[in-house]
Scaffold this active site. Structure first.
Site, PDB file in Angstrom:
ATOM      1  CD  GLU A   1       4.240  -6.891  -4.015  1.00 33.40           C
ATOM      2  OE1 GLU A   1       3.809  -7.745  -3.686  1.00 33.40           O
ATOM      3  OE2 GLU A   1       3.378  -5.753  -3.646  1.00 33.40           O
TER       4      GLU A   1
ATOM      5  CE  LYS B   1       3.891  -9.234   0.058  1.00 34.39           C
ATOM      6  NZ  LYS B   1       2.756  -8.607  -0.778  1.00 34.39           N
TER       7      LYS B   1
ATOM      8  CB  CYS C   1       4.414  -4.846  -0.899  1.00 37.41           C
ATOM      9  SG  CYS C   1       2.660  -3.978  -0.658  1.00 37.41           S
TER      10      CYS C   1
END
Length: 521
Positions: A269, A346, A380
């Protein structure tokens, strides 16, 4: 700023059957690849397509013929004139093709010089191998040119030159590619193509053996599931001076993964924050720096799209900041090896991302079709929310790729333990990739901690500790591992525990909104 149109960055690369409509482009390609040699006539190409259309293949990139291959089937006989190209290929007409034979004979492979170095020959060799497996043929035999030999003909014999290539002391554009694709040299043929001055008329007699061949069977009875090879990059952030330096560092890992014939490579990321160390970039004000970083997105998309094709690998390019309609997002991109692109926003934004950068969340869980099955990407923090992986599993994902970026061991452990839990809950694989190294004076991206890995369900048929592969902590490295989707399917149906099947949906369920509709899991 309007959302970037990914179609402007995509390449359209396809391996497809050759047709007679390709004739003019095929002849132009032959003249570029074999200058001074007379190309086939239209009657020969028509004959090949009529006799054995499955064996005539090409690679097309953005509508342009970039490579081609021709082949026929023969019944193996040691007494055949394998040294005589005209006899073995019927002077290009292949009327001697044997539909019930056991050997695929490769007549020719051509790659446009404009597209060399992009592993197009590997795609064609792989297509030939797949044809061999589907038709239950025992082997592929080729008579390969050695076009680098003319440079050494005054100092060594053709046999010595081949030995030099086999020992990696010399490079030959044809023979080296054949060796890397699993062919074994079985002989040397003089006067194979007397007009081939580059090879001084010589050719190798090389063989690839089909290990799945079933003697006596007309065709294969079953499809052997091939493992999926995954490469995870643990990337060290360091100060750089140019975008090209960043691209070179990325290409090193892609080249390495490609050499090991990986199907996927995963980057961390926001490893693109390395670009904030470039001269002239003010990284002291994180909100503005993030939007400066987003300015590099077009170059980032161009670079990874081209490299995914060049290295014949599906790339999860970590994640990158993107500005759409003046809103900042953290987006992970999938660069498929056919040139197409997918993206996953995300969804869960950490407090520090909101505070320092002003990142906004995405709103949907994407599952992507690839040539190796269905995959999902969770960036993440997203892997720490079990509902997202439930949704991805319901949509058919078999592996979840997690690019992450953590500053401390505590942050890393949250990602790691949640990734392992998702494997158990959903009977799938999870690969995680993080950054190491430091970026002094780049706020909110200055220190990093990572121990990247590939995780499995916890059961007898998998690794004892449910870790397929794992990096050493905080060093730049890669791990490569084969994952078996058939093993995953059997585990889901017959595992010691069956978490997916044993959910108490009468007590609880996941309800989510997508495209204006309500869905339940």
């Amino acid at each position: 700023m309007e959302p970037l149109d990914l179609a402007e960055f995509e390449w359209k690369m396809v391996v497809r059957p050759l047709t007679i409509d390709d004739f003019d482009d095929l002849i132009a390609l032959a003249r570029k690849c074999f200058p001074g040699m007379e190309p086939w006539g239209r009657d020969q190409i028509e004959s090949q397509l009529a006799v054995f259309p499955e064996g005539q293949l090409c690679v097309e990139i953005d509508g342009k013929l970039a490579a081609s291959s021709s082949s026929l089937i023969l019944e193996y006989d040691a007494g055949l004139e394998w040294h005589n190209w005209k006899a073995i290929a019927d002077s290009g007409y292949i009327r001697n093709h044997k539909p019930k034979g056991d050997t695929l004979y490769g007549i020719e492979i051509m790659v446009d010089p404009e597209f060399r170095g992009m592993k197009l020959s590997r795609r064609l060799y792989d297509a030939r191998k797949d044809l061999c497996r589907r038709m239950n043929l025992s082997q592929i035999i080729i008579g390969g040119r050695i076009p680098g030999y003319h440079k050494f003909a005054q100092e060594m014999s053709a046999r010595e030159y081949i030995d030099s290539v086999l020992e990696k002391n010399s490079y030959d554009p044809v023979l080296t590619a054949q060796l890397s694709n699993g062919f074994v040299v079985r002989g040397l043929t003089p006067n194979y193509l007397p007009s081939d001055t580059e090879s001084c008329g010589y050719a190798t007699h090389a063989v690839w053996s089909n290990l799945e061949y079933i003697s006596g069977a007309k065709r294969r009875f079953h499809h052997v599931i091939e493992p999926i090879r995954v490469c995870v990059v643990q990337y060290q952030l360091r100060t750089i001076q140019t975008f090209e330096e960043f691209a070179k560092q990325c290409e090193f890992f892609l080249d390495t993964a490609s050499d090991y014939k990986c199907d996927f490579v995963l980057f961390p990321e926001l490893f693109t924050t390395q670009l904030l160390s470039l001269p002239g970039v003010d990284a002291s004000r994180p909100g503005q720096a993030a939007r400066q970083l987003a300015d590099y997105t077009p170059k980032y998309l161009d670079m990874f799209t081209e490299m995914a094709i060049k290295y014949d690998i599906n790339v999860i390019g970590g994640s990158q900041f993107v500005v759409e309609n003046d809103t900042l997002y953290n987006v992970a991109y999938l660069f498929r090896r056919d040139g197409s692109i997918g993206k996953q926003y995300k969804i869960h934004i950490t407090p520090s991302e909101r505070k320092w950068w002003g990142v906004n969340p995405g709103k949907s869980v994407e599952v992507f079709d690839t040539d190796c099955g269905r995959i999902a990407i969770q960036v993440c923090y997203d892997i720490e929310f079990p509902e997202l992986t439930r949704i991805a599993t319901q949509k058919g994902a078999q592996i979840v790729f997690v690019p992450f970026n953590t500053d401390t061991r505590h942050g890393y452990l949250r990602v790691r333990y949640c990734a392992q839990a998702r494997c158990i809950e959903n009977h799938l694989y999870v690969a995680i990739s993080g950054c190491t190294g430091n970026l002094p004076f780049v706020e909110n991206s200055d220190i990093h901690y990572a121990q990247s890995g590939i995780f499995t369900p916890a059961d007898a048929e998998f690794a004892r500790d449910a870790i397929a592969a794992e990096c050493n902590p905080n060093v730049e490295t890669v791990i490569i591992h084969d994952l078996d989707f058939e093993q995953l399917r059997r585990h889901r149906e017959q595992g010691s525990v069956q978490n997916w099947n044993d959910r108490k949906r009468d007590m609880y369920k996941i309800v989510y909104e997508e495209d204006g509709k309500t869905h339940e899991i």
